[in-house]
Design a protein around this motif. Structure first.
Motif, PDB file in Angstrom:
ATOM      1  N   PRO A  14      -9.575   9.416   7.053  1.00 20.97           N
ATOM      2  CA  PRO A  14     -10.167   8.622   5.977  1.00 20.97           C
ATOM      3  C   PRO A  14     -11.595   8.211   6.282  1.00 20.97           C
ATOM      4  CG  PRO A  14      -7.898   7.952   6.296  1.00 20.97           C
ATOM      5  CD  PRO A  14      -8.225   8.916   7.410  1.00 20.97           C
ATOM      6  N   GLU A  15     -11.884   7.905   7.543  1.00 18.15           N
ATOM      7  CA  GLU A  15     -13.248   7.500   7.914  1.00 18.15           C
ATOM      8  C   GLU A  15     -14.252   8.616   7.668  1.00 18.15           C
ATOM      9  OE1 GLU A  15     -10.396   4.851   9.943  1.00 18.15           O
ATOM     10  OE2 GLU A  15     -10.549   7.034   9.739  1.00 18.15           O
ATOM     11  N   THR A  16     -13.905   9.845   8.054  1.00 13.58           N
ATOM     12  CA  THR A  16     -14.844  10.938   7.838  1.00 13.58           C
ATOM     13  C   THR A  16     -14.962  11.286   6.361  1.00 13.58           C
ATOM     14  OG1 THR A  16     -13.079  12.515   8.353  1.00 13.58           O
ATOM     15  CG2 THR A  16     -14.577  11.927  10.139  1.00 13.58           C
ATOM     16  N   TYR A  17     -13.864  11.124   5.618  1.00 15.21           N
ATOM     17  CA  TYR A  17     -13.950  11.391   4.178  1.00 15.21           C
ATOM     18  C   TYR A  17     -14.863  10.377   3.494  1.00 15.21           C
ATOM     19  CZ  TYR A  17     -12.568  12.895  -0.474  1.00 15.21           C
ATOM     20  OH  TYR A  17     -12.595  13.389  -1.755  1.00 15.21           O
ATOM     21  N   VAL A  75      -8.552   5.297   2.460  1.00 10.43           N
ATOM     22  CA  VAL A  75      -9.908   5.587   1.983  1.00 10.43           C
ATOM     23  C   VAL A  75     -10.388   4.468   1.063  1.00 10.43           C
ATOM     24  CG1 VAL A  75     -11.256   7.110   0.459  1.00 10.43           C
ATOM     25  CG2 VAL A  75      -9.836   8.087   2.262  1.00 10.43           C
ATOM     26  N   ALA A  76      -9.538   4.055   0.145  1.00  6.13           N
ATOM     27  CA  ALA A  76      -9.910   2.985  -0.782  1.00  6.13           C
ATOM     28  C   ALA A  76     -10.221   1.692  -0.031  1.00  6.13           C
ATOM     29  CB  ALA A  76      -8.792   2.750  -1.792  1.00  6.13           C
ATOM     30  N   TRP A  80     -13.835  -0.206   0.022  1.00  4.42           N
ATOM     31  CA  TRP A  80     -13.931  -1.598  -0.440  1.00  4.42           C
ATOM     32  C   TRP A  80     -14.814  -2.443   0.482  1.00  4.42           C
ATOM     33  CZ3 TRP A  80     -11.473  -0.811  -4.878  1.00  4.42           C
ATOM     34  CH2 TRP A  80     -11.379  -1.873  -5.785  1.00  4.42           C
ATOM     35  N   ARG A  81     -15.025  -1.971   1.690  1.00  3.68           N
ATOM     36  CA  ARG A  81     -15.859  -2.714   2.645  1.00  3.68           C
ATOM     37  C   ARG A  81     -17.343  -2.452   2.439  1.00  3.68           C
ATOM     38  NH1 ARG A  81     -12.446  -1.131   8.119  1.00  3.68           N
ATOM     39  NH2 ARG A  81     -10.403  -1.921   7.421  1.00  3.68           N
ATOM     40  N   TYR A  87     -19.072   2.122  -4.632  1.00  3.46           N
ATOM     41  CA  TYR A  87     -18.055   2.593  -3.696  1.00  3.46           C
ATOM     42  C   TYR A  87     -16.669   2.096  -4.111  1.00  3.46           C
ATOM     43  CZ  TYR A  87     -21.891   4.105  -0.714  1.00  3.46           C
ATOM     44  OH  TYR A  87     -23.007   4.742  -0.226  1.00  3.46           O
ATOM     45  N   ARG A  88     -16.619   0.903  -4.670  1.00  2.00           N
ATOM     46  CA  ARG A  88     -15.331   0.396  -5.146  1.00  2.00           C
ATOM     47  C   ARG A  88     -14.901   1.142  -6.408  1.00  2.00           C
ATOM     48  NH1 ARG A  88     -15.110  -6.029  -3.598  1.00  2.00           N
ATOM     49  NH2 ARG A  88     -16.075  -5.766  -1.554  1.00  2.00           N
TER      50      ARG A  88
END
Length: 238
Positions: A14-17, A75-76, A80-81, A87-88
């Motif tokens: 998820p981080e790389t995506y 990922v969501a 959100w951060r 991005y949200r």
């Protein structure tokens, strides 16, 4: 013939995506448009300044990922951060896209997102995603909507709004008794967004069962707000 999008390696995280999403959106940033968007949202949130069509085109161009559900929620949560609102919006779009894959265990983390710097722009999309999950679960669990019953008494008006809106798009699968009970329960509230949500939910159901909604509005016209009555009856014949 349109070429298929490539699939990313199965070991992508998820981080790389999220990194792919950042690289897709950041070149589209427009400071002038960002200022206008921020002003429209009462100067509550920063923006990149990317209109919805451009944002969605950029994300559609990303390679596909062979994930089912847990990773999309992750990922969501990561998106959100990010400070900028787009991005949200991207997170909300992804959750709606894959909502049919989610089970009931994904409802709580999605509802938590709806309580993080909430406003209608994110909450309403998450409400539809949560509703999609509940509708799927309801096919095998008659008590799947009980979680929404509890939200009616939640301290956050945005969670109460999610409860009111979660059946949007259910058409004749709508639990009519529940819909009307929620409307009656929330009717005394003075919050604009709650009153609007009641009207919106009733109007959505009126597209499929106008007689039932007309009868409900007539029976409760003195307890529902003028805003709710106006929203609910917008497409009903006088």
């Amino acid at each position: 013939m349109t070429a298929e999008r490539p699939t990313l390696p199965t070991d992508i995280t998820p981080e790389t995506y999220v990194g792919h999403i950042r690289r897709a959106l950041q070149p589209l940033a427009d400071p002038a448009a960002a200022a206008q968007m921020r002003a429209y949202m009462r100067d509550q949130f920063p923006f990149l300044g990317i209109p919805t069509p451009a944002r969605r085109r950029a994300l559609r161009a990303l390679p596909t990922v062979p994930w089912r559900d847990r990773e999309w929620v992750a990922v969501a949560q990561l998106l959100w951060r990010e400070p900028e609102r787009e991005y949200r919006y991207a997170a909300a779009d992804l959750l709606r896209k894959y909502a049919a894959r989610f089970d009931a265990t994904r409802i709580a983390p999605i509802l938590a997102l709806a309580q993080s710097e909430p406003w209608w722009d994110t909450v309403d999309s998450l409400a539809v995603t949560i509703g999609t999950v509940i509708a799927r679960e309801r096919k095998t669990d008659a008590d799947a909507q009980a979680c929404a019953d509890a939200w009616l008494g939640h301290d956050s008006p945005w969670v109460r709004r999610v409860a009111m809106l979660h059946q949007l798009g259910w058409r004749l699968e709508t639990d009519e008794a529940r819909l009307f009970r929620y409307a009656r329960t929330l009717a005394p509230e003075t919050d604009f967004f709650i009153r609007k949500a009641i009207g919106w939910a009733l109007r959505d159901y009126a597209n499929w069962n106008p007689d039932a909604v007309s009868a409900f509005l007539a029976a409760h016209r003195y307890s529902l707000s003028a805003l709710t009555l106006r929203e609910a009856g917008r497409h009903l014949q006088a």
